[in-house]
Write an enzyme that holds these catalytic residues in place. Structure first.
Site, PDB file in Angstrom:
ATOM      1  N   GLN A  98       0.929  -1.149  -0.046  1.00  6.63           N
ATOM      2  CA  GLN A  98      -0.055   0.020   0.193  1.00  6.63           C
ATOM      3  C   GLN A  98       0.867   1.182  -0.212  1.00  6.63           C
ATOM      4  OE1 GLN A  98      -2.345   1.663   3.214  1.00  6.63           O
ATOM      5  NE2 GLN A  98      -4.082   1.610   2.132  1.00  6.63           N
ATOM      6  N   TYR A 177      -5.137  10.901   3.922  1.00  5.29           N
ATOM      7  CA  TYR A 177      -3.738  11.035   3.418  1.00  5.29           C
ATOM      8  C   TYR A 177      -3.660  12.115   2.220  1.00  5.29           C
ATOM      9  CZ  TYR A 177      -3.114   8.313   7.636  1.00  5.29           C
ATOM     10  OH  TYR A 177      -3.260   7.752   9.027  1.00  5.29           O
ATOM     11  N   ARG A 224      -7.404   2.418  -2.901  1.00  6.12           N
ATOM     12  CA  ARG A 224      -8.316   2.306  -1.838  1.00  6.12           C
ATOM     13  C   ARG A 224      -8.963   3.729  -1.343  1.00  6.12           C
ATOM     14  NH1 ARG A 224      -8.004   0.605   4.672  1.00  6.12           N
ATOM     15  NH2 ARG A 224      -9.690  -0.879   4.483  1.00  6.12           N
ATOM     16  N   GLY A 312      -9.654  -6.520   8.725  1.00  7.15           N
ATOM     17  CA  GLY A 312      -8.383  -5.759   9.257  1.00  7.15           C
ATOM     18  C   GLY A 312      -8.318  -6.425  10.594  1.00  7.15           C
ATOM     19  N   ARG A 313      -8.944  -5.901  11.580  1.00  5.65           N
ATOM     20  CA  ARG A 313      -8.500  -6.323  13.215  1.00  5.65           C
ATOM     21  C   ARG A 313      -8.567  -7.853  12.989  1.00  5.65           C
ATOM     22  NH1 ARG A 313     -12.317  -1.723  15.184  1.00  5.65           N
ATOM     23  NH2 ARG A 313     -13.176  -2.211  12.906  1.00  5.65           N
TER      24      ARG A 313
HETATM   25  C1  FMN Z   1      -3.795  -1.259  13.517  1.00  4.10           C
HETATM   26  C2  FMN Z   1      -4.297  -0.970  12.373  1.00  4.10           C
HETATM   27  C3  FMN Z   1      -3.692   0.088  11.463  1.00  4.10           C
HETATM   28  C4  FMN Z   1      -4.401   0.229  10.084  1.00  4.10           C
HETATM   29  N1  FMN Z   1      -3.421   0.875   9.183  1.00  4.10           N
HETATM   30  C5  FMN Z   1      -3.913   1.089   7.966  1.00  4.10           C
HETATM   31  C6  FMN Z   1      -3.129   1.507   6.700  1.00  4.10           C
HETATM   32  O1  FMN Z   1      -2.054   1.661   7.036  1.00  4.10           O
HETATM   33  N2  FMN Z   1      -3.758   1.903   5.801  1.00  4.10           N
HETATM   34  C7  FMN Z   1      -5.398   1.919   5.507  1.00  4.10           C
HETATM   35  O2  FMN Z   1      -5.578   2.124   4.395  1.00  4.10           O
HETATM   36  N3  FMN Z   1      -5.892   1.345   6.734  1.00  4.10           N
HETATM   37  C8  FMN Z   1      -5.428   1.069   7.974  1.00  4.10           C
HETATM   38  N4  FMN Z   1      -6.246   0.575   8.695  1.00  4.10           N
HETATM   39  C9  FMN Z   1      -7.650   0.245   8.554  1.00  4.10           C
HETATM   40  C10 FMN Z   1      -7.924  -0.942   8.198  1.00  4.10           C
HETATM   41  O3  FMN Z   1      -7.418  -1.349   6.917  1.00  4.10           O
HETATM   42  C11 FMN Z   1      -9.336  -1.275   8.086  1.00  4.10           C
HETATM   43  O4  FMN Z   1     -10.294  -0.610   7.257  1.00  4.10           O
HETATM   44  C12 FMN Z   1     -10.138  -1.126   9.510  1.00  4.10           C
HETATM   45  O5  FMN Z   1      -9.427  -1.973  10.624  1.00  4.10           O
HETATM   46  C13 FMN Z   1     -11.630  -1.684   9.733  1.00  4.10           C
HETATM   47  O6  FMN Z   1     -11.649  -2.810   9.168  1.00  4.10           O
HETATM   48  P1  FMN Z   1     -12.047  -4.255  10.171  1.00  4.10           P
HETATM   49  O7  FMN Z   1     -13.115  -3.936  11.042  1.00  4.10           O
HETATM   50  O8  FMN Z   1     -11.945  -5.550   9.413  1.00  4.10           O
HETATM   51  O9  FMN Z   1     -10.710  -4.072  11.306  1.00  4.10           O
HETATM   52  C14 FMN Z   1      -5.617   0.254  10.021  1.00  4.10           C
HETATM   53  C15 FMN Z   1      -6.487  -0.567  11.021  1.00  4.10           C
HETATM   54  C16 FMN Z   1      -5.794  -0.853  12.003  1.00  4.10           C
HETATM   55  C17 FMN Z   1      -6.610  -1.743  13.323  1.00  4.10           C
END
Ligand code: FMN
Length: 357
Positions: A98, A177, A224, A312-313
């Site tokens: 990314q 960003y 994205r 994500g999480r």
């Molecule tokens: C620790 C952490 C770091 C993240 N870093 C990024 C990132 O670098 N780039 C990005 O587009 N989204 C980032 N996100 C957002 C996640 O990609 C995702 O959109 C978000 O966690 C919601 O999805 P989930 O419910 O499946 O966790 C981050 C999320 C978490 C929890």
């Protein structure tokens, strides 16, 4: 309905399933932005994903948002990423980088440089620096003559990503960003062809994708987006018109996918689904919201026409997420306190499911 466990085509790749690991910054890189052996292990543990989208990675020094994030602008960074891409491939996976230019979400204490943005408007909130969180500074507005260099930084980093063994790149056009700052109506107050009406506000995003497609090919390029998202103080007016315009321009470039976050009403997202003939990766919940993406949210969006679902999480805490979902096994909870703390605890310590007799 399409199953999460059916194979899918993405550009020239065949994904064994439709489970995508969402990009997540974990700030475990070195001060020079080099990937580490721990990062290789972390991503290798998650190689059963249909696709991994790696953490936000800066394309140049001024675009670095946080200490501890990796880069893709030096030869040493390219060489260091090799251990990660090799580890994922040896374990049977596929990995996109990314590319994340932080724009105004950055700090001179982190980069040695004054952050840049579309206009001299600071973000809201505090950004991590080597000495702890600090208010985001007022960025320097990019001069019109400097914009091509920032756009090109995405393409140059994409070429470096391919040299480092990544299968492709995702431009970070979301979450406040740099690209998202240009899409915004309160971070972008420009009166030239990069600001004002929607056709101007999408220009930076479109030119960044076009440059990247030129550099590494459409089949290896994704983007994205977080329509209507309000991260770091960005606001967008005319959300539907803005994103319809953006998709109309992107369709011509035929990138491998768009990756949408659920930052707008479902109705708006569905309209964007209908406006996008290509592959849609859906991240079905509000980022950092109380609810996480799980099987129910994934199936809901597969039913609504998403092609792939990003987690994500759940992926952070469950390296074997695909197997757990397939077998309806319980998911381990993630520990928020270790997201950004560095070290291997809360990074490499999440285990695969342990069956008991
Ligand atoms: C620790 C952490 C770091 C993240 N870093 C990024 C990132 O670098 N780039 C990005 O587009 N989204 C980032 N996100 C957002 C996640 O990609 C995702 O959109 C978000 O966690 C919601 O999805 P989930 O419910 O499946 O966790 C981050 C999320 C978490 C929890």
């Amino acid at each position: 309905m399409t199953s999460l466990f059916e194979p899918a085509r993405l550009g020239d790749l065949v994904l064994p399933n439709r489970v995508v690991m969402a990009p997540m910054s974990r700030v475990r890189a070195t001060a020079d932005g080099l990937a580490t052996p721990s990062m290789a292990s972390y991503y290798a543990q998650r190689a059963s994903a249909g696709l991994i989208v790696g953490e936000g990675t800066h394309p140049n020094a001024v675009g670095r948002s946080n200490p501890g994030t990796p880069g893709l602008h030096t030869d040493a960074q390219v060489a260091a990423w090799r251990q990660v891409t090799d580890a994922v491939h040896v374990n049977g996976g596929r990995l996109f980088a990314q590319i994340m230019h932080g724009g105004r979400v950055s700090h001179p204490d982190t980069t040695g440089l004054r952050p840049v943005g579309p206009s001299a408007v600071p973000a809201t909130g505090e950004v991590f620096t080597p000495t702890g969180p600090q208010p985001t500074p007022v960025p320097r507005a990019l001069d019109l003559t400097e914009i091509p260099e920032q756009i090109d930084s995405y393409a140059v980093a994409a070429r470096r990503a391919v040299d480092a063994g990544f299968d492709g790149v995702e431009l970070h056009g979301a979450n406040g960003y740099l690209i998202s700052q240009f899409l915004s109506s309160n971070a972008n107050l420009r009166t030239d062809r990069y600001g004002g009406p929607v056709r101007n506000r999408v220009r930076f995003a479109v030119e960044a994708v076009a440059a990247t497609v030129d550099a590494i090919g459409a089949s290896r390029t994704g983007i994205r987006l977080s329509p209507g998202g309000v991260f770091w103080g960005v606001e967008e007016t005319e959300v539907t018109a803005l994103y319809r315009e953006l998709l109309t321009e992107l369709v011509r470039l035929e990138p491998a996918y768009i990756h949408l976050e659920a930052t707008a009403e479902e109705e708006v997202l569905l309209e964007l689904r209908r406006a996008w003939p290509g592959t849609l990766i859906m991240n079905p919940v509000l980022p950092m919201g109380p609810k996480q993406t799980g099987l129910a949210e994934a199936e809901h969006w597969l039913g609504l026409g998403a092609d792939l679902i990003s987690f994500g999480r759940a992926f952070l805490a469950n390296p074997d997420l695909v197997e757990r979902l397939r077998n309806h096994l319980p998911l381990a909870p993630d520990d928020e306190s270790t997201y950004y703390q560095g070290g291997d605890d809360g990074y490499l310590t999440y285990s695969t499911y342990r069956y008991s007799a």
